[in-house]
Structure formats: structure tokens, C-alpha cells
Design a protein around this motif. Structure first.
Motif, PDB file in Angstrom:
ATOM      1  N   THR A  12       0.815  -1.207   0.000  1.00  0.00           N
ATOM      2  CA  THR A  12       0.000   0.000   0.000  1.00  0.00           C
ATOM      3  C   THR A  12       0.849   1.258   0.000  1.00  0.00           C
ATOM      4  OG1 THR A  12      -0.071   0.213   2.386  1.00  0.00           O
ATOM      5  CG2 THR A  12      -1.714  -1.231   1.373  1.00  0.00           C
ATOM      6  N   GLY A  13       0.193   2.398  -0.323  1.00  0.00           N
ATOM      7  CA  GLY A  13       0.880   3.673  -0.268  1.00  0.00           C
ATOM      8  C   GLY A  13       1.322   4.009   1.135  1.00  0.00           C
ATOM      9  N   ALA A  14       0.549   3.620   2.134  1.00  0.00           N
ATOM     10  CA  ALA A  14       0.922   3.896   3.520  1.00  0.00           C
ATOM     11  C   ALA A  14       2.178   3.127   3.908  1.00  0.00           C
ATOM     12  CB  ALA A  14      -0.228   3.538   4.454  1.00  0.00           C
ATOM     13  N   HIS A  15       2.346   1.922   3.372  1.00  0.00           N
ATOM     14  CA  HIS A  15       3.579   1.160   3.623  1.00  0.00           C
ATOM     15  C   HIS A  15       4.791   1.948   3.131  1.00  0.00           C
ATOM     16  CE1 HIS A  15       6.714  -1.869   3.425  1.00  0.00           C
ATOM     17  NE2 HIS A  15       6.788  -1.691   2.121  1.00  0.00           N
ATOM     18  N   ILE A  16       4.674   2.510   1.944  1.00  0.00           N
ATOM     19  CA  ILE A  16       5.785   3.285   1.389  1.00  0.00           C
ATOM     20  C   ILE A  16       6.099   4.484   2.273  1.00  0.00           C
ATOM     21  CG2 ILE A  16       6.325   4.896  -0.490  1.00  0.00           C
ATOM     22  CD1 ILE A  16       5.246   2.901  -2.431  1.00  0.00           C
ATOM     23  N   LEU A  17       5.072   5.163   2.744  1.00  0.00           N
ATOM     24  CA  LEU A  17       5.280   6.314   3.619  1.00  0.00           C
ATOM     25  C   LEU A  17       5.962   5.908   4.914  1.00  0.00           C
ATOM     26  CD1 LEU A  17       1.863   8.097   3.130  1.00  0.00           C
ATOM     27  CD2 LEU A  17       4.084   9.114   2.679  1.00  0.00           C
ATOM     28  N   ARG A  18       5.489   4.837   5.525  1.00  0.00           N
ATOM     29  CA  ARG A  18       6.052   4.429   6.803  1.00  0.00           C
ATOM     30  C   ARG A  18       7.503   3.994   6.653  1.00  0.00           C
ATOM     31  NH1 ARG A  18       0.793   2.022   7.402  1.00  0.00           N
ATOM     32  NH2 ARG A  18       1.667   0.040   6.701  1.00  0.00           N
ATOM     33  N   MET A  19       7.773   3.131   5.685  1.00  0.00           N
ATOM     34  CA  MET A  19       9.146   2.633   5.574  1.00  0.00           C
ATOM     35  C   MET A  19      10.113   3.741   5.178  1.00  0.00           C
ATOM     36  SD  MET A  19      10.118   2.471   2.132  1.00  0.00           S
ATOM     37  CE  MET A  19      11.451   1.336   2.328  1.00  0.00           C
ATOM     38  N   ARG A  21       0.742   7.778  12.389  1.00  0.00           N
ATOM     39  CA  ARG A  21       0.461   8.899  11.485  1.00  0.00           C
ATOM     40  C   ARG A  21       0.072   8.416  10.099  1.00  0.00           C
ATOM     41  NH1 ARG A  21       5.444  12.234  11.031  1.00  0.00           N
ATOM     42  NH2 ARG A  21       4.876  12.841  13.165  1.00  0.00           N
ATOM     43  N   TYR A  22       0.739   7.383   9.620  1.00  0.00           N
ATOM     44  CA  TYR A  22       0.516   6.949   8.237  1.00  0.00           C
ATOM     45  C   TYR A  22      -0.189   5.596   8.241  1.00  0.00           C
ATOM     46  CZ  TYR A  22       3.924  10.618   7.454  1.00  0.00           C
ATOM     47  OH  TYR A  22       4.577  11.820   7.452  1.00  0.00           O
ATOM     48  N   GLN A  23      -1.506   5.669   8.278  1.00  0.00           N
ATOM     49  CA  GLN A  23      -2.319   4.466   8.218  1.00  0.00           C
ATOM     50  C   GLN A  23      -2.689   4.170   6.763  1.00  0.00           C
ATOM     51  OE1 GLN A  23      -2.956   2.356  10.846  1.00  0.00           O
ATOM     52  NE2 GLN A  23      -1.441   3.694  11.835  1.00  0.00           N
ATOM     53  N   GLU A  24      -3.367   3.046   6.574  1.00  0.00           N
ATOM     54  CA  GLU A  24      -3.688   2.625   5.207  1.00  0.00           C
ATOM     55  C   GLU A  24      -4.533   3.674   4.502  1.00  0.00           C
ATOM     56  OE1 GLU A  24      -2.059   0.173   4.215  1.00  0.00           O
ATOM     57  OE2 GLU A  24      -1.398  -0.438   6.185  1.00  0.00           O
ATOM     58  N   ASP A  35      -6.487   6.202  -1.233  1.00  0.00           N
ATOM     59  CA  ASP A  35      -6.013   7.065  -2.307  1.00  0.00           C
ATOM     60  C   ASP A  35      -4.482   7.034  -2.314  1.00  0.00           C
ATOM     61  OD1 ASP A  35      -6.733  10.485  -3.344  1.00  0.00           O
ATOM     62  OD2 ASP A  35      -5.281   9.026  -4.093  1.00  0.00           O
ATOM     63  N   VAL A  36      -3.906   6.243  -3.203  1.00  0.00           N
ATOM     64  CA  VAL A  36      -2.460   6.084  -3.263  1.00  0.00           C
ATOM     65  C   VAL A  36      -1.785   7.402  -3.597  1.00  0.00           C
ATOM     66  CG1 VAL A  36      -0.569   4.943  -4.478  1.00  0.00           C
ATOM     67  CG2 VAL A  36      -2.608   3.651  -3.860  1.00  0.00           C
ATOM     68  N   GLU A  37      -2.378   8.196  -4.512  1.00  0.00           N
ATOM     69  CA  GLU A  37      -1.757   9.461  -4.902  1.00  0.00           C
ATOM     70  C   GLU A  37      -1.662  10.393  -3.709  1.00  0.00           C
ATOM     71  OE1 GLU A  37      -2.160  13.015  -8.219  1.00  0.00           O
ATOM     72  OE2 GLU A  37      -3.165  11.095  -8.482  1.00  0.00           O
ATOM     73  N   PHE A  38      -2.702  10.417  -2.897  1.00  0.00           N
ATOM     74  CA  PHE A  38      -2.679  11.268  -1.709  1.00  0.00           C
ATOM     75  C   PHE A  38      -1.581  10.803  -0.750  1.00  0.00           C
ATOM     76  CE2 PHE A  38      -4.097  11.753   2.743  1.00  0.00           C
ATOM     77  CZ  PHE A  38      -4.079  13.141   2.819  1.00  0.00           C
ATOM     78  N   ALA A  39      -1.468   9.497  -0.570  1.00  0.00           N
ATOM     79  CA  ALA A  39      -0.474   8.961   0.353  1.00  0.00           C
ATOM     80  C   ALA A  39       0.941   9.259  -0.121  1.00  0.00           C
ATOM     81  CB  ALA A  39      -0.662   7.450   0.502  1.00  0.00           C
ATOM     82  N   ALA A  40       1.228   8.977  -1.381  1.00  0.00           N
ATOM     83  CA  ALA A  40       2.574   9.187  -1.899  1.00  0.00           C
ATOM     84  C   ALA A  40       2.962  10.654  -1.916  1.00  0.00           C
ATOM     85  CB  ALA A  40       2.687   8.600  -3.315  1.00  0.00           C
ATOM     86  N   SER A  41       1.970  11.525  -2.121  1.00  0.00           N
ATOM     87  CA  SER A  41       2.272  12.949  -2.173  1.00  0.00           C
ATOM     88  C   SER A  41       2.755  13.486  -0.831  1.00  0.00           C
ATOM     89  CB  SER A  41       1.052  13.749  -2.637  1.00  0.00           C
ATOM     90  OG  SER A  41       0.033  13.711  -1.654  1.00  0.00           O
ATOM     91  N   LYS A  42       2.517  12.774   0.262  1.00  0.00           N
ATOM     92  CA  LYS A  42       2.961  13.213   1.579  1.00  0.00           C
ATOM     93  C   LYS A  42       4.484  13.161   1.713  1.00  0.00           C
ATOM     94  CE  LYS A  42      -1.225  12.006   4.164  1.00  0.00           C
ATOM     95  NZ  LYS A  42      -1.796  11.183   5.229  1.00  0.00           N
ATOM     96  N   LEU A  43       5.121  12.441   0.796  1.00  0.00           N
ATOM     97  CA  LEU A  43       6.580  12.403   0.798  1.00  0.00           C
ATOM     98  C   LEU A  43       7.171  13.663   0.197  1.00  0.00           C
ATOM     99  CD1 LEU A  43       7.193   8.754  -0.352  1.00  0.00           C
ATOM    100  CD2 LEU A  43       7.938   9.721   1.817  1.00  0.00           C
ATOM    101  N   LEU A  44       6.377  14.429  -0.558  1.00  0.00           N
ATOM    102  CA  LEU A  44       6.918  15.526  -1.354  1.00  0.00           C
ATOM    103  C   LEU A  44       6.948  16.813  -0.565  1.00  0.00           C
ATOM    104  CD1 LEU A  44       5.149  14.715  -4.720  1.00  0.00           C
ATOM    105  CD2 LEU A  44       7.253  13.780  -3.784  1.00  0.00           C
TER     106      LEU A  44
END
Length: 356
Positions: free
Chosen positions: A169-176, A341-344, A347-356
Motif C-alpha cells: 500500500t501507499g501507507a507502507h511506502i510512507l512508513r518505511m 500517522r501513516y495508516q492505510e 487514495d495512493v496518490e494522496f499517500a505518496a504525495s505526503k513524501l513531497l
């Protein structure tokens, strides 16, 4: 308004030099009979010109120049020293100390005005050059930020492409990614390296876009042949990213290739051992495995935090770099904050955009 600092222990000279400075356009003088008082003023102001006598109480003009040059923003301020005609050795030493020009006693008014005007023009040009350099630096920062935004957009879109293929999931990417940054911080890596890792870590599994669906999306355990194919995703990710001119994508290529290496040399694809494995890859290995273990998936239940920590400790020195494991555990309170903070996210785009 240009400011002229005048240091002379003779009152009549201070009055004369101050009156002459008033004749120059857009100038004001600040006069001190004591060199130490003049230095105190210069510590909080940056003059455009300094006029200083050689023979003074407390400290002479040479020592004044040396101390003045050591003050912030005073290294390039023009200095006009007043000396006697027969003081050539003093002039030589003054040049070594940082004086720019000299006036001989008794001071000629016309010569004083001409030299002061020329040196103020020099100071004005220096300031304009400094302002232009700052403007150029500002423009470079703006241009660099545009480039960085484009890089981030590229990273986001690459991660999004992988998300369409990978059940993670996108949240996995954010957390790791944030776990990775935390480990880097606790290892003492420079801030710019921490930020680079935060942006590059999400690309660790980008090579899975090259793995067929029947293997990538298989709900059960992969057999030996299937696992050999799955292992190719590390090299695929590296090949995809390696030739970029972007620091972020280059770091992503390194991470993609090395995050399945193991500290004892039993990992893949190169079988690297210990510190031969790039530090970013060693860090991501800990962050990625911890989050994968503690995340629920359609094909597995989530491990408890205690079970995942035990797994990291058991693998320290074999699977994982022990220093990276310890750095992760040393910041475990922050790990829990990131996890909450970063749960599942649907919306993958919303999740990934948190890295930017």
C-alpha cells in the motif's frame, strides 16, 4: 547612505576629516578618538570606508586593522591609513595587515577627498557585486527547487506505477521511508543524506513492475522457481533508475539493487556482505522488513510489534546491519508516531504525495 569610520586620537583631525566627509554626496562619518571604541562600533555596523591613524593609544593602527579585518563582514572594507612620510616600514606592515591606501601627514584636503571618493566608489561597487551575487544565488535556489519538484514528481509517478502492480500500500511506502529517515538520523548521517533517503526509499521495489502478475500477485508462498524470478526485481529496479542524472533516482537505484542483501552475505542479487552493502540499502532493509511484518495483507496477518522487534534483534548481524537495527530501536517512540500517522490510504496518490 555610505558610512565612514574615522579613528584618530587627535581632536582637530577628527573634526577636519568629519567636515571633509560631509562634502561628499550621501556620506556620513562616525568618529572615535579611541581605537577600541571604534572597533566596538564596527562590531555592530559595517562601514563603507575606514580612515585610521597609525599612532594611537591602547593599540596602534596596525593592530586596529588586524582586529577590524577579523570582524564579520569587514574583510573587504577599504581602509585608508594616515602615516608620516618617513614611515615606509609602517606602510609595508600596514599593507600586510590589510590597509588599502595611505595619506601622508600633513593631510592635503584635495588629496583626502579624491582618495576617499575613490575608495567609497570601490566599496559601492563591492556592495553591488555582493548584492548581485546574492540575487544570482537566489535565482539558482529557485531554479534548483523547480528541478527538485520535477524529481519528486518523477519519484511519485514511479512509485504510483509500482503501486498498480504491487499489493503493498501507499501507507507502507510512507512508513518505511520515514523509518529509513529515522534510522539515518540516529546513525548520525548528515541532514541532506537523511532527506535524500526519505525521497529515494519509496523506489526500493520499483523493479516489481517487471515481474509477471502470476508471480507478483500470487496469494500463497512462492515455489523455488517463482522466487528466483521474483528476486529479479532488485536488478530490474536498478536498471530502470541507474542512468539518471538525478541524485534521488541514483540513490533509488542503489537502494533497489541492495535492499535484499543480507549482512552475512546470504542475500541477493550480489551476495554482498557487511559494509560492502551500501548504507542506504542496509537502512531500508530494516525499515522495509519491520513494516512488512507489522502490516496486515490479504495473504497474512500482521505480526505484533514485539514479534517484529524480536525478529530484528534475532537477525542483527546476519540478516541486518546491527547498527541499523539499534538505530531503529533507539528511536522506537518515533517509530510508533510514524506508524500511527501513516495508516492505510485508499487514495495512493494522496499517500505518496505526503513524501513531497
Amino acid at each position: 547612505m555610505q558610512e565612514v569610520l574615522i579613528i584618530d586620537d587627535t581632536e582637530i583631525n577628527l573634526i577636519l576629516f568629519g567636515a571633509l566627509i560631509k562634502k561628499l554626496d550621501n556620506c556620513q562619518s562616525h568618529s572615535f578618538a579611541g581605537p577600541l571604541e571604534g572597533l566596538a562600533w564596527a562590531a555592530t555596523h559595517t562601514p563603507d570606508l575606514v580612515i585610521v591613524d597609525y599612532m594611537m593609544p591602547d593599540i596602534d593602527g596596525l593592530e586596529f586593522i588586524q582586529r577590524f579585518r577579523a570582524l564579520p563582514n569587514c574583510a573587504d572594507v577599504p581602509i585608508l591609513m594616515i602615516t608620516a612620510n618617513d614611515q615606509k616600514q609602517v606602510r609595508y606592515r600596514a599593507l600586510d595587515s590589510g590597509a588599502n591606501d595611505f595619506l601622508a601627514k600633513p593631510v592635503d584636503k584635495v588629496e583626502f577627498l579624491a582618495r576617499a571618493k575613490n575608495m567609497l566608489s570601490l566599496s559601492s561597487a563591492r556592495r553591488k557585486l555582493a548584492d548581485h551575487a546574492e540575487w544570482l544565488a537566489s535565482e539558482v535556489r529557485k531554479a534548483t527547487e523547480v528541478i527538485l519538484q520535477r524529481e519528486r514528481d518523477t519519484v511519485f509517478r514511479l512509485c504510483k506505477a509500482a503501486e498498480y502492480r504491487d499489493p503493498e500500500t501507499g501507507a507502507h511506502i510512507l512508513r518505511m521511508a520515514h523509518y529509513s529517515q529515522l534510522i539515518a538520523k540516529n546513525l548520525g548521517l548528515p541532514v541532506d543524506q537523511q532527506e535524500l533517503l526519505l525521497e529515494a526509499a519509496p523506489m526500493h521495489d520499483i523493479g516489481k513492475v517487471g515481474i509477471t502478475d502470476n508471480i507478483l500477485l500470487k496469494p500463497g508462498r512462492l515455489d523455488e522457481a517463482e522466487f528466483e524470478i521474483m528476486k529479479q526485481h532488485a536488478a530490474f529496479g536498478y536498471e530502470l533508475l541507474k542512468n539518471s542524472n538525478s541524485r534521488v533516482l541514483q540513490a533509488g537505484a542503489e537502494i533497489a539493487l541492495g535492499h535484499h542483501e543480507k549482512f552475512d552475505g546470504s542475500g541477493y542479487p550480489q551476495g554482498l556482505k557487511g559494509e560492502a552493502i551500501p548504507i542506504f540499502s542496509r537502512i531500508v532493509a530494516v525499515a522495509d522488513v519491520f513494516d512488512a511484518l507489522t502490516s496486515e495483507r490479504p495473504y497474512k496477518r500482521a505480526w505484533t510489534l514485539e514479534q517484529a522487534v524480536d525478529f530484528l534483534n534475532a537477525g542483527a548481524g546476519t540478516h541486518f546491519d546491527p547498527r541499523c537495527v539499534q538505530a531503529f530501536l533507539n528511536g522506537f517512540d518515533e517509530v510508533l508516531v510514524i506508524r500511527d500517522r501513516y495508516q492505510e490510504e485508499d487514495d495512493v496518490e494522496f499517500a505518496a504525495s505526503k513524501l513531497l
